[in-house]
Enzyme design. Structure first.
Site, PDB file in Angstrom:
ATOM      1  N   ASP A  53      81.308 -87.496  94.086  1.00  0.00           N
ATOM      2  CA  ASP A  53      81.468 -88.621  95.000  1.00  0.00           C
ATOM      3  C   ASP A  53      82.850 -88.562  95.647  1.00  0.00           C
ATOM      4  OD1 ASP A  53      78.989 -89.566  94.370  1.00  0.00           O
ATOM      5  OD2 ASP A  53      79.706 -91.114  92.984  1.00  0.00           O
ATOM      6  N   MET A  54      82.938 -89.113  96.843  1.00  0.00           N
ATOM      7  CA  MET A  54      84.200 -89.100  97.564  1.00  0.00           C
ATOM      8  C   MET A  54      85.357 -89.654  96.716  1.00  0.00           C
ATOM      9  SD  MET A  54      85.252 -91.183 101.003  1.00  0.00           S
ATOM     10  CE  MET A  54      85.407 -92.701 100.047  1.00  0.00           C
TER      11      MET A  54
END
Length: 505
Positions: free
Chosen positions: A349-350
Site C-alpha cells: 500500500d502507498m
C-alpha cells in the site's frame, strides 16, 4: 455519521450548523432538535411538485399485496399441480411407447435372421415388407402419443398462463411504479452551491461509473450542512464529520473518530456544491509530490542482474495510481529501460513502508510470482496498534473475507457472501501501557487490498486500528505498518534469500 460546519454570517460573526446522516427513528423534523433539515421529507408533500412519498408508497404496497395474493391463490397452485401431473404422464406414456417400439424392433431382427434361412427369396421379400409395415406402425404410435401429450400439455399450460400473465403484468406495473417513484424522489433532491445553481441527483450521477444515484445519496451530513448554509446565506468555513456509536457489521467505524465524506454517494454531490468556493487542495492530488525528492535516497537492499529488493518509503505508490503517476514502478522503469516484464513481483500500500521485490526480466518475474501464488514466500509485517489487545489471545489467526466497499472507495469491507478469503496470522511483540499501544507482527497468508489494516481495525479482528491509519483509524505522522522481513528462493540461483529491515517506528 454526524457533521459540524463552521459558518460566517454577513456581519462577520462565526457560528456552526450540525447534521446527521440518514435518519433517526421517530424524528420527522430534525430542525426541531437543532439539526439541519433533510432535503427530502417522505412524510410531507413537496412544496414544488406536490409529490407525497407516503401516498405513492401506499399504492405500491397495494400492488405488493395483490401480487402476494395471486402468487398464493389456491386455484393457481391447483393449475400448477395439474400441469406438473400432465408433464409426468406425458413423460411416462412416451417412455412406454418408445420402450415398446424398441422391444418390437429387437423381435423383428430375430425373426428376420430366422426367416432368412427358412424362406426362399420371394417369400423372404414379402416377409420383410410385412416387417417394414410393422415398424411404420410403431413409429406412428410414438408420434400419436407425442401429439396427444402436446395437446394435453398445451391446454394445461394455457389455463395456468392466464394466471401467470395477470401476475406478470402486475409485476411489470409494480416495477414501472417503483422506478417512477424513485425518479420522483431523485428529483426532490435539489442541491445548491454558493452561486445559487441547483442540480438534482440524476444529472449529478449521470457521468459517474454508477450512472444512477446509489441508495441513500443526498442523505449524508455533508450535503445537508452545505445546503442549509446556502439557503440561509451563510458562508461555509470548515467542516468535519465523525462517527458516533457502534460500528456497522461489515464496515469499520470507530466511536468519535473523524471520517471523510464517502466517495460513492457524496463526492459527486460535493463536486457540484463546492463549485465557486475557495477550498483546500484535494489530498489525492498531492500524493507523490513529497516523495519525488526521495528517488536519490531509495534504499536498495540487494541487486543482481535478475532481481532487486528495495526498502520502499511510506507514502509512495508501488504502481501508478489514478491521481499520481510517480511510483516505484516508474522509477525502476526509468532507471532500467531494458528491463522486461511487469517488474514488481508484489505490491505494498502507498502508506506502507518496507521490503519490495522487483524482477528485471519476465522469466524471473514468473518464477517469483509462482512462489507467491503457492505461498512459499515468508513475509512479516510490524505494526503499532492504537490500544491494547483484550479478549484475544496474544497469538492467533484472523479470518475475515474482504471485498471493495464501492460506496466508500478505497475502503474494504468484511463480506461473507461476496468477499475473497483473507487470513492473517498475528503475534503480539510488545505492550506499552503508558502510551496505550501494542507492537505486533503480522504474517499474511493472503494478499488482499488493505488486508492487515482491516483485520487490525475491524471489531471481529483485533478491533484496534493501526496507528496513523487515516482510512480505518486516525491520522498520524505516518501509517505505522512496515514490511520488515521476507524470505524466498532466488529465481535463477535457487539460493534462499532473506532480507530484513527494522521498522522505523
Amino acid at each position: 455519521m454526524f457533521g459540524v460546519l463552521v459558518v460566517r454570517t454577513d456581519n462577520g460573526s462565526l457560528g456552526y450548523l450540525k447534521a446527521y446522516s440518514g435518519s433517526i427513528t421517530g424524528v420527522i423534523h430534525p430542525e426541531q432538535y437543532g439539526f439541519c433539515t433533510s432535503l427530502f421529507n417522505p412524510f410531507e408533500p413537496c412544496e414544488r411538485t406536490g409529490f407525497l412519498y407516503l401516498a405513492e408508497e401506499a399504492e405500491l404496497n397495494s400492488m405488493n399485496r395483490l401480487i402476494q395474493e395471486l402468487g398464493s391463490d389456491p386455484k393457481r397452485k391447483q393449475l400448477q399441480t395439474a400441469l406438473d401431473a400432465v408433464k409426468e404422464r406425458a413423460t411416462n406414456s412416451l417412455t412406454l411407447a418408445k420402450r415398446e417400439q424398441k422391444q418390437q424392433k429387437k423381435k423383428r431382427q430375430v425373426l428376420r435372421e430366422q426367416m432368412r434361412e427358412e424362406l426362399n427369396h420371394a417369400d423372404f421379400a414379402a416377409f420383410e415388407a410385412n416387417l417394414a409395415q410393422e415398424s411404420a406402425y410403431y413409429q406412428r404410435k410414438v408420434k400419436q402419443v407425442k401429439a396427444a401429450n402436446a395437446e394435453e400439455l398445451e391446454l394445461a399450460q394455457t389455463l395456468l398462463d392466464e394466471y401467470e400473465m395477470e401476475l406478470h403484468g402486475l409485476k411489470q406495473r409494480r416495477r414501472e411504479k417503483s422506478n417512477s417513484i424513485q425518479t420522483q424522489i431523485f428529483q426532490q433532491y435539489q442541491f445548491l452551491n454558493i452561486n445559487g445553481q441547483r442540480k438534482s441527483l440524476l444529472p449529478i450521477f449521470a457521468d459517474t461509473p454508477l450512472r444512477r444515484p446509489p441508495p441513500g445519496a443526498g442523505d449524508c451530513a455533508a450535503p445537508r450542512l452545505l445546503q442549509q448554509a446556502f439557503i440561509s446565506g451563510l458562508k461555509p468555513i470548515a467542516m468535519a464529520e465523525f462517527w458516533w456509536g457502534e460500528s456497522p457489521p461489515s464496515e469499520i467505524r470507530k466511536h468519535n473518530f473523524y471520517y471523510p465524506a464517502c466517495r460513492g454517494k457524496c463526492e459527486p454531490i460535493l463536486l457540484h456544491m463546492l463549485q465557486g468556493m475557495n477550498v483546500e487542495d484535494n489530498p489525492l492530488d498531492l500524493i507523490g509530490k513529497e516523495v519525488e525528492n526521495k528517488i536519490a535516497s531509495l534504499d536498495i537492499l540487494f541487486e543482481d542482474e535478475f532481481i532487486m529488493a528495495i526498502n520502499k518509503p511510506n507514502e509512495m505508490l508501488s504502481t501508478p495510481g489514478r491521481h499520481q503517476e510517480h511510483s516505484i514502478y516508474t522509477i525502476i522503469k526509468d532507471t532500467y529501460p531494458s528491463a522486461t516484464g511487469p517488474l514488481l513481483v508484489h505490491r505494498l500500500d502507498m502508506s506502507t513502508s518496507g521490503i519490495l521485490l522487483i524482477a528485471k526480466d519476465k522469466d524471473s518475474h514468473q518464477i517469483l510470482q509462482e512462489q507467491f501464488i503457492n505461498r512459499t514466500v515468508k513475509k512479516r509485517y510490524t505494526a503499532l496498534l492504537e490500544g491494547l489487545i483484550v479478549n484475544r489471545e496474544k497469538k492467533g489467526v484472523i479470518d475475515l473475507p474482504l471485498a471493495l466497499d464501492y460506496i466508500h472507495r478505497p475502503m474494504q469491507k468484511v463480506d461473507y457472501s461476496e468477499g475473497k478469503a483473507a487470513q492473517t496470522l498475528y503475534e503480539v511483540v510488545e505492550t506499552d501501557l503508558e502510551k496505550n499501544r501494542t507492537r505486533i507482527h503480522f504474517y499474511p497468508k493472503t494478499g488482499r487490498t488493505h488486508q492487515l489494516r482491516v483485520h487490525a481495525a475491524h471489531e471481529k479482528g483485533l478491533n484496534l486500528p493501526i496507528v496513523g491509519d487515516d482510512i480505518y483509524g486516525q491520522r498520524n505522522e505516518r501509517l505505522h505498518l512496515h514490511a520488515d522481513f521476507i524470505e524466498f528462493v532466488h529465481p535463477v540461483t535457487n539460493e534462499t534469500m532473506t532480507f530484513s529491515v527494522k521498522a522505523p517506528f
